[in-house]
Design a protein around this motif. Structure first.
Motif, PDB file in Angstrom:
ATOM      1  N   ARG A   6      99.958  59.530   1.828  1.00 11.63           N
ATOM      2  CA  ARG A   6      99.329  59.686   0.541  1.00 11.63           C
ATOM      3  C   ARG A   6     100.173  59.012  -0.630  1.00 11.63           C
ATOM      4  NH1 ARG A   6      96.783  65.802   0.820  1.00 11.63           N
ATOM      5  NH2 ARG A   6      95.230  64.962   1.951  1.00 11.63           N
ATOM      6  N   ARG A  56     101.816  63.975   3.202  1.00 11.21           N
ATOM      7  CA  ARG A  56     102.455  63.423   2.154  1.00 11.21           C
ATOM      8  C   ARG A  56     103.018  62.021   2.213  1.00 11.21           C
ATOM      9  NH1 ARG A  56     104.543  68.618   2.419  1.00 11.21           N
ATOM     10  NH2 ARG A  56     106.523  68.008   3.145  1.00 11.21           N
ATOM     11  N   LEU A  92      94.003  64.137   6.008  1.00 10.78           N
ATOM     12  CA  LEU A  92      94.221  63.039   5.013  1.00 10.78           C
ATOM     13  C   LEU A  92      92.942  63.134   4.163  1.00 10.78           C
ATOM     14  CD1 LEU A  92      96.228  61.040   4.255  1.00 10.78           C
ATOM     15  CD2 LEU A  92      95.202  59.485   5.978  1.00 10.78           C
TER      16      LEU A  92
END
Length: 108
Positions: A95, A92, A54
């Protein structure tokens, strides 16, 4: 354990440091943490790998090896079991604009 989570864990080592036999150490450790020393180490590794992917942009295989996994396949399996999604799909999702703030995710 937190400082050396990437190294193989020999439960005999912390047991000796604590002045206990392995079974007594294991019993006390489980009573305090709710998990075995190896489960605790796995959790530390998975959380550290998630943070590295991350924050540092590592791919799953590189993060797995950096936190002590010898098999990317085993890492992917354990990561999916622990976090509910495969590593890169989880990253993903985290984010995405609708995700929780990063501070609340990494302390999970």
């Amino acid at each position: 354990m937190k400082a050396n989570f990437a190294k193989p864990l020999r439960v005999e080592d912390p047991a000796n440091i604590a002045g206990m036999c392995v079974s007594t150490f294991h019993h006390h450790f489980r009573a305090l943490t709710g998990m075995s020393p190896l489960q605790y180490q796995k959790r530390l590794r998975l959380q550290a790998a998630r943070d590295r992917m991350l924050m540092d942009g590592l791919d799953a295989a590189r993060a797995a090896f950096e936190v002590g996994y010898e098999s990317a396949t085993q890492f992917n399996r354990e990561y999916s079991r622990f976090f509910g999604l495969p590593p890169m799909r989880d990253i993903r999702t985290l984010r995405s604009p609708s995700a929780l703030p990063l501070e609340s995710v990494s302390s999970r």
